[in-house]
Design a protein around this motif. Structure first.
Motif, PDB file in Angstrom:
ATOM      1  N   MET A  52       0.853  -1.179   0.000  1.00  0.00           N
ATOM      2  CA  MET A  52       0.000   0.000   0.000  1.00  0.00           C
ATOM      3  C   MET A  52       0.897   1.241   0.000  1.00  0.00           C
ATOM      4  SD  MET A  52      -3.022   1.068   2.707  1.00  0.00           S
ATOM      5  CE  MET A  52      -3.876  -0.464   2.516  1.00  0.00           C
ATOM      6  N   THR A  53       0.605   2.152  -0.873  1.00  0.00           N
ATOM      7  CA  THR A  53       1.413   3.364  -0.952  1.00  0.00           C
ATOM      8  C   THR A  53       1.055   4.297   0.203  1.00  0.00           C
ATOM      9  OG1 THR A  53      -0.154   4.589  -2.297  1.00  0.00           O
ATOM     10  CG2 THR A  53       1.442   3.204  -3.471  1.00  0.00           C
ATOM     11  N   GLU A  54       1.882   5.287   0.391  1.00  0.00           N
ATOM     12  CA  GLU A  54       1.641   6.262   1.456  1.00  0.00           C
ATOM     13  C   GLU A  54       0.331   7.016   1.218  1.00  0.00           C
ATOM     14  OE1 GLU A  54       3.803  10.198   3.259  1.00  0.00           O
ATOM     15  OE2 GLU A  54       5.082   8.542   2.596  1.00  0.00           O
ATOM     16  N   LYS A  55       0.056   7.332  -0.036  1.00  0.00           N
ATOM     17  CA  LYS A  55      -1.173   8.048  -0.381  1.00  0.00           C
ATOM     18  C   LYS A  55      -2.409   7.183  -0.103  1.00  0.00           C
ATOM     19  CE  LYS A  55      -3.046  10.885  -4.084  1.00  0.00           C
ATOM     20  NZ  LYS A  55      -2.840  11.375  -5.446  1.00  0.00           N
ATOM     21  N   GLU A  56      -2.323   5.906  -0.446  1.00  0.00           N
ATOM     22  CA  GLU A  56      -3.430   4.984  -0.171  1.00  0.00           C
ATOM     23  C   GLU A  56      -3.631   4.805   1.322  1.00  0.00           C
ATOM     24  OE1 GLU A  56      -3.249   2.035  -4.041  1.00  0.00           O
ATOM     25  OE2 GLU A  56      -1.894   1.677  -2.350  1.00  0.00           O
ATOM     26  N   ASN A  57      -2.533   4.715   2.047  1.00  0.00           N
ATOM     27  CA  ASN A  57      -2.609   4.569   3.496  1.00  0.00           C
ATOM     28  C   ASN A  57      -3.269   5.790   4.134  1.00  0.00           C
ATOM     29  OD1 ASN A  57      -2.146   3.258   5.990  1.00  0.00           O
ATOM     30  ND2 ASN A  57      -0.331   4.527   6.307  1.00  0.00           N
ATOM     31  N   ALA A  58      -2.924   6.969   3.654  1.00  0.00           N
ATOM     32  CA  ALA A  58      -3.523   8.200   4.178  1.00  0.00           C
ATOM     33  C   ALA A  58      -5.026   8.218   3.911  1.00  0.00           C
ATOM     34  CB  ALA A  58      -2.859   9.420   3.564  1.00  0.00           C
ATOM     35  N   ALA A  59      -5.431   7.749   2.743  1.00  0.00           N
ATOM     36  CA  ALA A  59      -6.860   7.704   2.403  1.00  0.00           C
ATOM     37  C   ALA A  59      -7.604   6.734   3.311  1.00  0.00           C
ATOM     38  CB  ALA A  59      -7.032   7.313   0.946  1.00  0.00           C
ATOM     39  N   VAL A  60      -6.995   5.586   3.590  1.00  0.00           N
ATOM     40  CA  VAL A  60      -7.610   4.605   4.487  1.00  0.00           C
ATOM     41  C   VAL A  60      -7.736   5.187   5.890  1.00  0.00           C
ATOM     42  CG1 VAL A  60      -7.257   2.366   5.607  1.00  0.00           C
ATOM     43  CG2 VAL A  60      -6.906   2.595   3.151  1.00  0.00           C
ATOM     44  N   GLN A  61      -6.704   5.879   6.344  1.00  0.00           N
ATOM     45  CA  GLN A  61      -6.730   6.495   7.672  1.00  0.00           C
ATOM     46  C   GLN A  61      -7.848   7.532   7.777  1.00  0.00           C
ATOM     47  OE1 GLN A  61      -4.722   5.947  10.493  1.00  0.00           O
ATOM     48  NE2 GLN A  61      -3.994   4.156   9.422  1.00  0.00           N
ATOM     49  N   LYS A  62      -7.999   8.355   6.753  1.00  0.00           N
ATOM     50  CA  LYS A  62      -9.054   9.380   6.765  1.00  0.00           C
ATOM     51  C   LYS A  62     -10.433   8.743   6.739  1.00  0.00           C
ATOM     52  CE  LYS A  62      -6.267  12.957   4.585  1.00  0.00           C
ATOM     53  NZ  LYS A  62      -6.073  13.800   3.406  1.00  0.00           N
ATOM     54  N   ALA A  63     -10.597   7.702   5.944  1.00  0.00           N
ATOM     55  CA  ALA A  63     -11.885   7.013   5.873  1.00  0.00           C
ATOM     56  C   ALA A  63     -12.212   6.357   7.208  1.00  0.00           C
ATOM     57  CB  ALA A  63     -11.871   5.977   4.759  1.00  0.00           C
ATOM     58  N   SER A  64     -11.219   5.774   7.838  1.00  0.00           N
ATOM     59  CA  SER A  64     -11.421   5.136   9.139  1.00  0.00           C
ATOM     60  C   SER A  64     -11.806   6.156  10.195  1.00  0.00           C
ATOM     61  CB  SER A  64     -10.151   4.396   9.570  1.00  0.00           C
ATOM     62  OG  SER A  64      -9.856   3.365   8.671  1.00  0.00           O
ATOM     63  N   LEU A  65     -11.179   7.307  10.156  1.00  0.00           N
ATOM     64  CA  LEU A  65     -11.508   8.372  11.100  1.00  0.00           C
ATOM     65  C   LEU A  65     -12.945   8.834  10.899  1.00  0.00           C
ATOM     66  CD1 LEU A  65     -10.787  10.403  13.303  1.00  0.00           C
ATOM     67  CD2 LEU A  65      -9.828  11.871  11.520  1.00  0.00           C
ATOM     68  N   CYS A  66     -13.339   9.043   9.667  1.00  0.00           N
ATOM     69  CA  CYS A  66     -14.717   9.473   9.376  1.00  0.00           C
ATOM     70  C   CYS A  66     -15.718   8.433   9.841  1.00  0.00           C
ATOM     71  CB  CYS A  66     -14.896   9.730   7.886  1.00  0.00           C
ATOM     72  SG  CYS A  66     -14.038  11.202   7.320  1.00  0.00           S
ATOM     73  N   TYR A  67     -15.433   7.169   9.590  1.00  0.00           N
ATOM     74  CA  TYR A  67     -16.322   6.090  10.019  1.00  0.00           C
ATOM     75  C   TYR A  67     -16.454   6.100  11.541  1.00  0.00           C
ATOM     76  CZ  TYR A  67     -18.220   1.424  10.685  1.00  0.00           C
ATOM     77  OH  TYR A  67     -19.001   0.366  11.067  1.00  0.00           O
ATOM     78  N   SER A  68     -15.339   6.221  12.235  1.00  0.00           N
ATOM     79  CA  SER A  68     -15.359   6.226  13.702  1.00  0.00           C
ATOM     80  C   SER A  68     -16.179   7.387  14.247  1.00  0.00           C
ATOM     81  CB  SER A  68     -13.930   6.314  14.247  1.00  0.00           C
ATOM     82  OG  SER A  68     -13.193   5.186  13.871  1.00  0.00           O
ATOM     83  N   ILE A  69     -15.995   8.560  13.680  1.00  0.00           N
ATOM     84  CA  ILE A  69     -16.730   9.739  14.135  1.00  0.00           C
ATOM     85  C   ILE A  69     -18.227   9.558  13.904  1.00  0.00           C
ATOM     86  CG2 ILE A  69     -17.143  12.192  13.708  1.00  0.00           C
ATOM     87  CD1 ILE A  69     -14.115  12.394  13.099  1.00  0.00           C
ATOM     88  N   ASN A  70     -18.592   9.042  12.732  1.00  0.00           N
ATOM     89  CA  ASN A  70     -20.006   8.832  12.450  1.00  0.00           C
ATOM     90  C   ASN A  70     -20.623   7.786  13.369  1.00  0.00           C
ATOM     91  OD1 ASN A  70     -20.442  10.761  10.433  1.00  0.00           O
ATOM     92  ND2 ASN A  70     -19.512   9.440   8.908  1.00  0.00           N
ATOM     93  N   MET A  71     -19.891   6.752  13.702  1.00  0.00           N
ATOM     94  CA  MET A  71     -20.407   5.741  14.632  1.00  0.00           C
ATOM     95  C   MET A  71     -20.588   6.336  16.023  1.00  0.00           C
ATOM     96  SD  MET A  71     -21.147   3.214  12.848  1.00  0.00           S
ATOM     97  CE  MET A  71     -21.687   2.194  14.176  1.00  0.00           C
ATOM     98  N   LEU A  72     -19.650   7.174  16.440  1.00  0.00           N
ATOM     99  CA  LEU A  72     -19.789   7.838  17.735  1.00  0.00           C
ATOM    100  C   LEU A  72     -21.013   8.748  17.753  1.00  0.00           C
ATOM    101  CD1 LEU A  72     -16.102   8.747  18.598  1.00  0.00           C
ATOM    102  CD2 LEU A  72     -17.596   7.158  19.834  1.00  0.00           C
ATOM    103  N   ARG A  73     -21.232   9.475  16.670  1.00  0.00           N
ATOM    104  CA  ARG A  73     -22.406  10.353  16.581  1.00  0.00           C
ATOM    105  C   ARG A  73     -23.693   9.541  16.648  1.00  0.00           C
ATOM    106  NH1 ARG A  73     -20.215  14.372  11.827  1.00  0.00           N
ATOM    107  NH2 ARG A  73     -18.827  15.576  13.169  1.00  0.00           N
TER     108      ARG A  73
END
Length: 56
Positions: free
Chosen positions: A1-22
């Motif tokens: 996984m490239t650094e750019k792909e990893n960053a995208a996965v991290q951002k998506a995971s953060l968004c998912y976590s925030i939405n689940m908390l909400r």
């Protein structure tokens, strides 16, 4: 996984976590205090250099 792909996965995971908390907060399964505390931990996990601010 490239650094750019990893960053995208991290951002998506953060968004998912925030939405689940909400969702948990809206269902009154966690309190506002718990929500804010977990949100801080989540932000630190996904953005350890604190580039983002989720709580005003």
């Amino acid at each position: 996984m490239t650094e750019k792909e990893n960053a995208a996965v991290q951002k998506a995971s953060l968004c998912y976590s925030i939405n689940m908390l909400r969702l948990l907060l809206s269902m009154q399964l966690i309190t506002e205090e718990e929500y804010n505390r977990i949100l801080c931990y989540t932000a630190e996990h996904y953005d350890p250099q604190k580039k983002i601010c989720l709580i005003s």
